[in-house]
Design an enzyme around this catalytic site. Sequence first.
Site, PDB file in Angstrom:
ATOM      1  CB  ILE A 288      -1.000   0.002   1.180  1.00  0.00           C
ATOM      2  CG1 ILE A 288      -1.830   1.289   1.142  1.00  0.00           C
ATOM      3  CG2 ILE A 288      -0.328  -0.142   2.538  1.00  0.00           C
ATOM      4  CD1 ILE A 288      -3.233   1.123   1.618  1.00  0.00           C
TER       5      ILE A 288
ATOM      6  CD  GLU B 277      -1.019   0.646   8.655  1.00  0.00           C
ATOM      7  OE1 GLU B 277      -1.912   0.938   7.846  1.00  0.00           O
ATOM      8  OE2 GLU B 277       0.170   0.978   8.515  1.00  0.00           O
TER       9      GLU B 277
HETATM   10  C1  LIG Z   1      10.535   0.998   7.084  1.00  0.00           C
HETATM   11  C2  LIG Z   1       9.338   1.826   6.704  1.00  0.00           C
HETATM   12  C3  LIG Z   1       8.243   1.197   6.125  1.00  0.00           C
HETATM   13  C4  LIG Z   1       7.139   1.963   5.727  1.00  0.00           C
HETATM   14  N1  LIG Z   1       6.112   1.365   5.040  1.00  0.00           N
HETATM   15  C5  LIG Z   1       5.163   2.142   4.473  1.00  0.00           C
HETATM   16  C6  LIG Z   1       4.204   1.586   3.569  1.00  0.00           C
HETATM   17  O1  LIG Z   1       4.197   0.373   3.315  1.00  0.00           O
HETATM   18  N2  LIG Z   1       3.300   2.405   3.000  1.00  0.00           N
HETATM   19  C7  LIG Z   1       3.271   3.748   3.248  1.00  0.00           C
HETATM   20  O2  LIG Z   1       2.425   4.429   2.692  1.00  0.00           O
HETATM   21  N3  LIG Z   1       4.157   4.314   4.093  1.00  0.00           N
HETATM   22  C8  LIG Z   1       5.110   3.550   4.702  1.00  0.00           C
HETATM   23  N4  LIG Z   1       6.053   4.109   5.534  1.00  0.00           N
HETATM   24  C9  LIG Z   1       5.994   5.537   5.786  1.00  0.00           C
HETATM   25  C10 LIG Z   1       5.605   5.903   7.206  1.00  0.00           C
HETATM   26  O3  LIG Z   1       4.252   5.589   7.445  1.00  0.00           O
HETATM   27  C11 LIG Z   1       5.931   7.389   7.407  1.00  0.00           C
HETATM   28  O4  LIG Z   1       7.343   7.487   7.428  1.00  0.00           O
HETATM   29  C12 LIG Z   1       5.324   7.959   8.655  1.00  0.00           C
HETATM   30  O5  LIG Z   1       3.920   8.037   8.555  1.00  0.00           O
HETATM   31  C13 LIG Z   1       5.867   9.365   8.977  1.00  0.00           C
HETATM   32  O6  LIG Z   1       5.809  10.194   7.866  1.00  0.00           O
HETATM   33  P1  LIG Z   1       7.121  11.019   7.423  1.00  0.00           P
HETATM   34  O7  LIG Z   1       8.250  10.053   7.338  1.00  0.00           O
HETATM   35  O8  LIG Z   1       6.796  11.802   6.227  1.00  0.00           O
HETATM   36  O9  LIG Z   1       7.425  11.966   8.643  1.00  0.00           O
HETATM   37  P2  LIG Z   1       6.812  13.442   8.871  1.00  0.00           P
HETATM   38  O10 LIG Z   1       5.352  13.404   8.640  1.00  0.00           O
HETATM   39  O11 LIG Z   1       7.620  14.413   8.088  1.00  0.00           O
HETATM   40  O12 LIG Z   1       7.085  13.653  10.420  1.00  0.00           O
HETATM   41  C14 LIG Z   1       8.369  14.052  10.932  1.00  0.00           C
HETATM   42  C15 LIG Z   1       8.218  14.214  12.442  1.00  0.00           C
HETATM   43  O13 LIG Z   1       7.265  15.257  12.710  1.00  0.00           O
HETATM   44  C16 LIG Z   1       6.251  14.759  13.555  1.00  0.00           C
HETATM   45  N5  LIG Z   1       4.963  15.373  13.222  1.00  0.00           N
HETATM   46  C17 LIG Z   1       4.374  15.453  12.008  1.00  0.00           C
HETATM   47  N6  LIG Z   1       3.169  16.069  12.115  1.00  0.00           N
HETATM   48  C18 LIG Z   1       2.993  16.355  13.425  1.00  0.00           C
HETATM   49  C19 LIG Z   1       1.946  16.961  14.193  1.00  0.00           C
HETATM   50  N7  LIG Z   1       0.829  17.391  13.614  1.00  0.00           N
HETATM   51  N8  LIG Z   1       2.137  17.108  15.514  1.00  0.00           N
HETATM   52  C20 LIG Z   1       3.270  16.674  16.117  1.00  0.00           C
HETATM   53  N9  LIG Z   1       4.280  16.088  15.454  1.00  0.00           N
HETATM   54  C21 LIG Z   1       4.149  15.920  14.134  1.00  0.00           C
HETATM   55  C22 LIG Z   1       6.213  13.263  13.301  1.00  0.00           C
HETATM   56  O14 LIG Z   1       5.605  12.582  14.383  1.00  0.00           O
HETATM   57  C23 LIG Z   1       7.689  12.969  13.145  1.00  0.00           C
HETATM   58  O15 LIG Z   1       8.279  12.835  14.419  1.00  0.00           O
HETATM   59  C24 LIG Z   1       7.126   3.359   5.970  1.00  0.00           C
HETATM   60  C25 LIG Z   1       8.225   3.971   6.595  1.00  0.00           C
HETATM   61  C26 LIG Z   1       9.332   3.218   6.927  1.00  0.00           C
HETATM   62  C27 LIG Z   1      10.528   3.941   7.505  1.00  0.00           C
END
Ligand SMILES: Cc1cc2nc3c(=O)[nH]c(=O)nc-3n(C[C@H](O)[C@H](O)[C@H](O)COP(=O)(O)OP(=O)(O)OC[C@H]3O[C@@H](n4cnc5c(N)ncnc54)[C@H](O)[C@@H]3O)c2cc1C
Length: 380
Positions: free
Chosen positions: A124, A243
Amino acid sequence: MQRDIYTADHEAFRDTVRTFLEKEVLPHHERWEREGVVSREVWRAAGRQGLLGLAVDPEYGGGGTDDFRYSAVLIEEFARAGASGLALSLHNDIVGPYLTRLATEEQRRRWLPGFTSGETVTAIAMTEPGAGSDLQGIRTTATDRGDHYLLNGAKTFISNGILADLVVVVARTTPEGGSSGQSLLVVERGMDGFQRGRNLDKIGQKAQDTAELFFDDVRVPKENLLGGEHQAFAALMANLAQERLAIAVGAAAAAEHVLGLTVAYVKEREAFGRPLARLQHIRFEIAEMATECAVTRSFVDRCVTEHGAGRLDAAHASMAKWWATELQKRVVDRCLQLHGGYGYMTEYRVARAFLDGRIQTIYGGTTEIMKEIIGRSVLG
Ligand SMILES: Cc1cc2nc3c(=O)[nH]c(=O)nc-3n(C[C@H](O)[C@H](O)[C@H](O)COP(=O)(O)OP(=O)(O)OC[C@H]3O[C@@H](n4cnc5c(N)ncnc54)[C@H](O)[C@@H]3O)c2cc1C
């Protein structure tokens, strides 16, 4: 404490999963870690063993049960084994519900037999380079061209990204921003313009393929729209509770398992003429972690029961997710410390658990986002 959520049938299924891990997964895991991906054959072996599509109708080769406890058993056993490469739970519990609940009869006939046999690996794709936590900021677009959509954009961090044959892609189908204009499109291996980028180099979960995906004018037929047009956000919100519960179940099991290994270690390792386990500080550390694991276990088990009864809401799933994964992080870190220098050596399970488990508080919604959801539910 005796756990009371499982029956003899669940425990028999646990034996099946353990045998599968011993025969089909663990002997190959180190090689897969070096290669950055598991084999396609192990997916087919999982299919033969009946571990894929537990909730899918038997008509399509599935297990025909909507009892999430079978999934919970599978997740627990994979967590205990440290088998982080083969993402069966992602396929079964995270992608599966989109295909079973939203697909039309024609789509089910097309996709589910491969889903349950292991011929078709799924993924996904929500996250984009510029939008992770903020799903409303997704920029991938799917433009209506009559009988198909023209899909353009990029996704990143997609689990099963290299192996996936079917990818459920979240794309914007209206020019306006926000949550109301997103749809789910199923992109299939081999469609023109669908490219995979790097298999990303992670600090843990080395055998799991996590990749970038690129869509450049991909013609996705209208028959591959999943659920209603512009309805993705509601579907995502509905499925994210399962999930998050799945991740919590794995986190609780991983924490307990690493604690168990550490108890054995401190009983055997000697310092200052006696086992570490005789030192009061060590005993208190173990006592605190055992308490935290037991408290967490009871809450997570209760959430599994609530989910089975159709009552687990987004806030409680979020509580289970952030609490259990933060506990896992804390427990594994403290257990590593109790192993001394050996804890830093990757040949020790605790070191690998430290690296593999670190992602748990991030994917599936970060701890901070979980608290936002809970805060909204409590405070409005
Ligand atoms: C190994 C791995 C597997 C993954 N698998 C999938 C997958 O199969 N499919 C998929 O779609 N995604 C996947 N992901 C993505 C994962 O779901 C995202 O990395 C995660 O949701 C965080 O998004 P971001 O990395 O863009 O961080 P950001 O959204 O940029 O966040 C950075 C930091 O800011 C904080 N933050 C953001 N918004 C707020 C808020 N409103 N208030 C307070 N703090 C906040 C976050 O908590 C985090 O600490 C995967 C990631 C990894 C590393």
